[in-house]
Design a protein around this motif. Structure first.
Motif, PDB file in Angstrom:
ATOM      1  N   GLY A  40       2.984  14.812 -11.742  1.00 43.64           N
ATOM      2  CA  GLY A  40       3.483  14.942 -13.103  1.00 43.64           C
ATOM      3  C   GLY A  40       4.882  14.399 -13.303  1.00 43.64           C
ATOM      4  O   GLY A  40       5.497  14.612 -14.344  1.00 43.64           O
ATOM      5  N   LEU A  41       5.398  13.695 -12.299  1.00 38.30           N
ATOM      6  CA  LEU A  41       6.729  13.112 -12.403  1.00 38.30           C
ATOM      7  C   LEU A  41       6.644  11.767 -13.123  1.00 38.30           C
ATOM      8  O   LEU A  41       5.621  11.092 -13.055  1.00 38.30           O
ATOM      9  CB  LEU A  41       7.336  12.936 -11.009  1.00 38.30           C
ATOM     10  CG  LEU A  41       7.533  14.242 -10.232  1.00 38.30           C
ATOM     11  CD1 LEU A  41       7.911  13.962  -8.793  1.00 38.30           C
ATOM     12  CD2 LEU A  41       8.603  15.098 -10.907  1.00 38.30           C
ATOM     13  N   PRO A  42       7.708  11.366 -13.810  1.00 41.40           N
ATOM     14  CA  PRO A  42       7.658  10.089 -14.531  1.00 41.40           C
ATOM     15  C   PRO A  42       7.602   8.892 -13.584  1.00 41.40           C
ATOM     16  O   PRO A  42       8.324   8.837 -12.601  1.00 41.40           O
ATOM     17  CB  PRO A  42       8.956  10.081 -15.344  1.00 41.40           C
ATOM     18  CG  PRO A  42       9.849  11.070 -14.689  1.00 41.40           C
ATOM     19  CD  PRO A  42       8.969  12.068 -13.982  1.00 41.40           C
ATOM     20  N   VAL A  43       6.705   7.983 -13.881  1.00 37.83           N
ATOM     21  CA  VAL A  43       6.567   6.732 -13.130  1.00 37.83           C
ATOM     22  C   VAL A  43       6.515   5.624 -14.177  1.00 37.83           C
ATOM     23  O   VAL A  43       5.443   5.264 -14.655  1.00 37.83           O
ATOM     24  CB  VAL A  43       5.299   6.736 -12.240  1.00 37.83           C
ATOM     25  CG1 VAL A  43       5.217   5.447 -11.425  1.00 37.83           C
ATOM     26  CG2 VAL A  43       5.252   7.959 -11.332  1.00 37.83           C
ATOM     27  N   PRO A  44       7.702   5.107 -14.564  1.00 33.81           N
ATOM     28  CA  PRO A  44       7.755   4.131 -15.673  1.00 33.81           C
ATOM     29  C   PRO A  44       6.812   2.945 -15.525  1.00 33.81           C
ATOM     30  O   PRO A  44       6.269   2.467 -16.516  1.00 33.81           O
ATOM     31  CB  PRO A  44       9.220   3.674 -15.673  1.00 33.81           C
ATOM     32  CG  PRO A  44       9.963   4.813 -15.059  1.00 33.81           C
ATOM     33  CD  PRO A  44       9.021   5.415 -14.035  1.00 33.81           C
ATOM     34  N   VAL A  45       6.579   2.471 -14.297  1.00 33.74           N
ATOM     35  CA  VAL A  45       5.714   1.301 -14.116  1.00 33.74           C
ATOM     36  C   VAL A  45       4.274   1.587 -14.567  1.00 33.74           C
ATOM     37  O   VAL A  45       3.534   0.679 -14.922  1.00 33.74           O
ATOM     38  CB  VAL A  45       5.747   0.801 -12.652  1.00 33.74           C
ATOM     39  CG1 VAL A  45       4.998   1.741 -11.726  1.00 33.74           C
ATOM     40  CG2 VAL A  45       5.204  -0.603 -12.528  1.00 33.74           C
ATOM     41  N   LEU A  46       3.894   2.865 -14.576  1.00 34.87           N
ATOM     42  CA  LEU A  46       2.532   3.222 -14.997  1.00 34.87           C
ATOM     43  C   LEU A  46       2.438   3.533 -16.490  1.00 34.87           C
ATOM     44  O   LEU A  46       1.345   3.690 -17.025  1.00 34.87           O
ATOM     45  CB  LEU A  46       2.032   4.437 -14.193  1.00 34.87           C
ATOM     46  CG  LEU A  46       1.917   4.242 -12.685  1.00 34.87           C
ATOM     47  CD1 LEU A  46       1.459   5.536 -12.017  1.00 34.87           C
ATOM     48  CD2 LEU A  46       0.982   3.112 -12.342  1.00 34.87           C
ATOM     49  N   ASP A  89       0.812  -1.220   0.000  1.00 31.14           N
ATOM     50  CA  ASP A  89       0.000   0.000   0.000  1.00 31.14           C
ATOM     51  C   ASP A  89       0.847   1.272   0.000  1.00 31.14           C
ATOM     52  O   ASP A  89       0.555   2.229  -0.719  1.00 31.14           O
ATOM     53  CB  ASP A  89      -0.954   0.015   1.197  1.00 31.14           C
ATOM     54  CG  ASP A  89      -2.094  -0.984   1.035  1.00 31.14           C
ATOM     55  OD1 ASP A  89      -2.361  -1.418  -0.102  1.00 31.14           O
ATOM     56  OD2 ASP A  89      -2.727  -1.315   2.052  1.00 31.14           O
ATOM     57  N   ALA A  90       1.900   1.294   0.812  1.00 24.24           N
ATOM     58  CA  ALA A  90       2.752   2.485   0.906  1.00 24.24           C
ATOM     59  C   ALA A  90       3.452   2.761  -0.430  1.00 24.24           C
ATOM     60  O   ALA A  90       3.530   3.914  -0.870  1.00 24.24           O
ATOM     61  CB  ALA A  90       3.776   2.314   2.021  1.00 24.24           C
ATOM     62  N   GLN A  91       3.934   1.702  -1.074  1.00 25.92           N
ATOM     63  CA  GLN A  91       4.603   1.880  -2.366  1.00 25.92           C
ATOM     64  C   GLN A  91       3.633   2.386  -3.428  1.00 25.92           C
ATOM     65  O   GLN A  91       3.952   3.283  -4.208  1.00 25.92           O
ATOM     66  CB  GLN A  91       5.228   0.561  -2.826  1.00 25.92           C
ATOM     67  CG  GLN A  91       6.415   0.123  -1.995  1.00 25.92           C
ATOM     68  CD  GLN A  91       6.834  -1.302  -2.309  1.00 25.92           C
ATOM     69  OE1 GLN A  91       5.997  -2.163  -2.568  1.00 25.92           O
ATOM     70  NE2 GLN A  91       8.131  -1.556  -2.279  1.00 25.92           N
ATOM     71  N   ARG A  92       2.420   1.819  -3.454  1.00 29.87           N
ATOM     72  CA  ARG A  92       1.408   2.269  -4.421  1.00 29.87           C
ATOM     73  C   ARG A  92       1.070   3.733  -4.201  1.00 29.87           C
ATOM     74  O   ARG A  92       0.978   4.510  -5.145  1.00 29.87           O
ATOM     75  CB  ARG A  92       0.145   1.416  -4.316  1.00 29.87           C
ATOM     76  CG  ARG A  92       0.221   0.122  -5.097  1.00 29.87           C
ATOM     77  CD  ARG A  92      -1.139  -0.537  -5.235  1.00 29.87           C
ATOM     78  NE  ARG A  92      -1.763  -0.863  -3.978  1.00 29.87           N
ATOM     79  CZ  ARG A  92      -1.488  -1.940  -3.251  1.00 29.87           C
ATOM     80  NH1 ARG A  92      -0.600  -2.807  -3.672  1.00 29.87           N
ATOM     81  NH2 ARG A  92      -2.110  -2.166  -2.120  1.00 29.87           N
ATOM     82  N   LYS A  93       0.887   4.111  -2.941  1.00 25.94           N
ATOM     83  CA  LYS A  93       0.547   5.495  -2.608  1.00 25.94           C
ATOM     84  C   LYS A  93       1.652   6.441  -3.071  1.00 25.94           C
ATOM     85  O   LYS A  93       1.392   7.496  -3.637  1.00 25.94           O
ATOM     86  CB  LYS A  93       0.311   5.621  -1.100  1.00 25.94           C
ATOM     87  CG  LYS A  93      -0.218   6.950  -0.669  1.00 25.94           C
ATOM     88  CD  LYS A  93      -0.538   6.942   0.816  1.00 25.94           C
ATOM     89  CE  LYS A  93      -1.069   8.299   1.252  1.00 25.94           C
ATOM     90  NZ  LYS A  93      -1.388   8.320   2.675  1.00 25.94           N
ATOM     91  N   GLN A  94       2.903   6.047  -2.839  1.00 22.10           N
ATOM     92  CA  GLN A  94       4.042   6.874  -3.237  1.00 22.10           C
ATOM     93  C   GLN A  94       4.110   7.008  -4.766  1.00 22.10           C
ATOM     94  O   GLN A  94       4.302   8.106  -5.293  1.00 22.10           O
ATOM     95  CB  GLN A  94       5.334   6.270  -2.704  1.00 22.10           C
ATOM     96  CG  GLN A  94       6.561   7.105  -3.020  1.00 22.10           C
ATOM     97  CD  GLN A  94       7.839   6.496  -2.480  1.00 22.10           C
ATOM     98  OE1 GLN A  94       7.885   5.318  -2.131  1.00 22.10           O
ATOM     99  NE2 GLN A  94       8.891   7.286  -2.415  1.00 22.10           N
ATOM    100  N   LEU A  95       3.944   5.905  -5.474  1.00 22.49           N
ATOM    101  CA  LEU A  95       3.985   5.942  -6.940  1.00 22.49           C
ATOM    102  C   LEU A  95       2.853   6.803  -7.510  1.00 22.49           C
ATOM    103  O   LEU A  95       3.063   7.598  -8.425  1.00 22.49           O
ATOM    104  CB  LEU A  95       3.911   4.527  -7.509  1.00 22.49           C
ATOM    105  CG  LEU A  95       5.146   3.654  -7.296  1.00 22.49           C
ATOM    106  CD1 LEU A  95       4.857   2.212  -7.690  1.00 22.49           C
ATOM    107  CD2 LEU A  95       6.339   4.192  -8.061  1.00 22.49           C
ATOM    108  N   LEU A  96       1.650   6.657  -6.963  1.00 26.34           N
ATOM    109  CA  LEU A  96       0.517   7.455  -7.447  1.00 26.34           C
ATOM    110  C   LEU A  96       0.721   8.931  -7.133  1.00 26.34           C
ATOM    111  O   LEU A  96       0.351   9.797  -7.933  1.00 26.34           O
ATOM    112  CB  LEU A  96      -0.790   6.936  -6.846  1.00 26.34           C
ATOM    113  CG  LEU A  96      -1.234   5.574  -7.377  1.00 26.34           C
ATOM    114  CD1 LEU A  96      -2.452   5.060  -6.609  1.00 26.34           C
ATOM    115  CD2 LEU A  96      -1.524   5.613  -8.866  1.00 26.34           C
ATOM    116  N   SER A  97       1.317   9.236  -6.003  1.00 20.22           N
ATOM    117  CA  SER A  97       1.609  10.623  -5.643  1.00 20.22           C
ATOM    118  C   SER A  97       2.588  11.235  -6.646  1.00 20.22           C
ATOM    119  O   SER A  97       2.394  12.368  -7.102  1.00 20.22           O
ATOM    120  CB  SER A  97       2.182  10.690  -4.227  1.00 20.22           C
ATOM    121  OG  SER A  97       2.576  12.004  -3.924  1.00 20.22           O
ATOM    122  N   LEU A  98       3.629  10.498  -6.995  1.00 19.73           N
ATOM    123  CA  LEU A  98       4.595  10.979  -7.994  1.00 19.73           C
ATOM    124  C   LEU A  98       3.901  11.223  -9.333  1.00 19.73           C
ATOM    125  O   LEU A  98       4.123  12.229  -9.998  1.00 19.73           O
ATOM    126  CB  LEU A  98       5.729   9.966  -8.175  1.00 19.73           C
ATOM    127  CG  LEU A  98       6.680   9.788  -6.997  1.00 19.73           C
ATOM    128  CD1 LEU A  98       7.625   8.607  -7.247  1.00 19.73           C
ATOM    129  CD2 LEU A  98       7.473  11.060  -6.739  1.00 19.73           C
TER     130      LEU A  98
END
Length: 130
Positions: A36-42, A23-32
């Motif tokens: 507008g920051l790049p999140v390659p996994v998305l 959950d914490a990792q997902r929240k951090q990735l979605l926040s990035l």
């Protein structure tokens, strides 16, 4: 006819993506991502067709209707799907098409669940004496 392949692919991606992070990792990735920051996994996330994109949130709401037994998760009852669909004010004449999408999404989620389960699924009963 109804071709749920694209919307089922979106659900499958979400299920797999969700199971790869806590959950914490997902929240951090979605926040990035929201900043507008790049999140390659998305970057490779499939998009549902605009005409049916509203079906996925409807399905997510229906997950609370899912029952479980000793064997595991059970399908969401179609009468519950229909009642919620109509309660949301959607047109009754579209129900047969939407039902096909919802049943396909439900089947995909159950398939994912049983693939991830360490024990046997109900379709694979254990042999007596083993």
């Amino acid at each position: 006819g109804v071709q749920p392949g694209k919307i089922v692919a979106v659900l499958r991606w979400e299920l797999e993506w969700g199971s790869n992070f806590d959950d914490a990792q997902r929240k951090q990735l979605l926040s990035l991502f929201e900043q507008g920051l790049p999140v390659p996994v998305l970057d490779n996330a499939p998009e549902p067709p605009d005409s049916i994109s509203w079906v996925l949130p409807l399905f997510r709401d229906l997950k609370s209707c899912r029952q479980a037994s000793m064997a595991g998760m059970l399908p969401i009852p179609v009468p519950a799907m229909r009642a919620y669909y109509l309660d949301c004010g959607y047109p009754p004449h579209q129900w047969p098409e939407v039902k096909a999408y919802l049943v396909a999404l439900d089947a995909e989620e159950l398939k994912f669940y049983y693939e991830k389960r360490p024990s046997s699924s109900p379709s694979e009963p254990k042999e007596a004496g083993k």
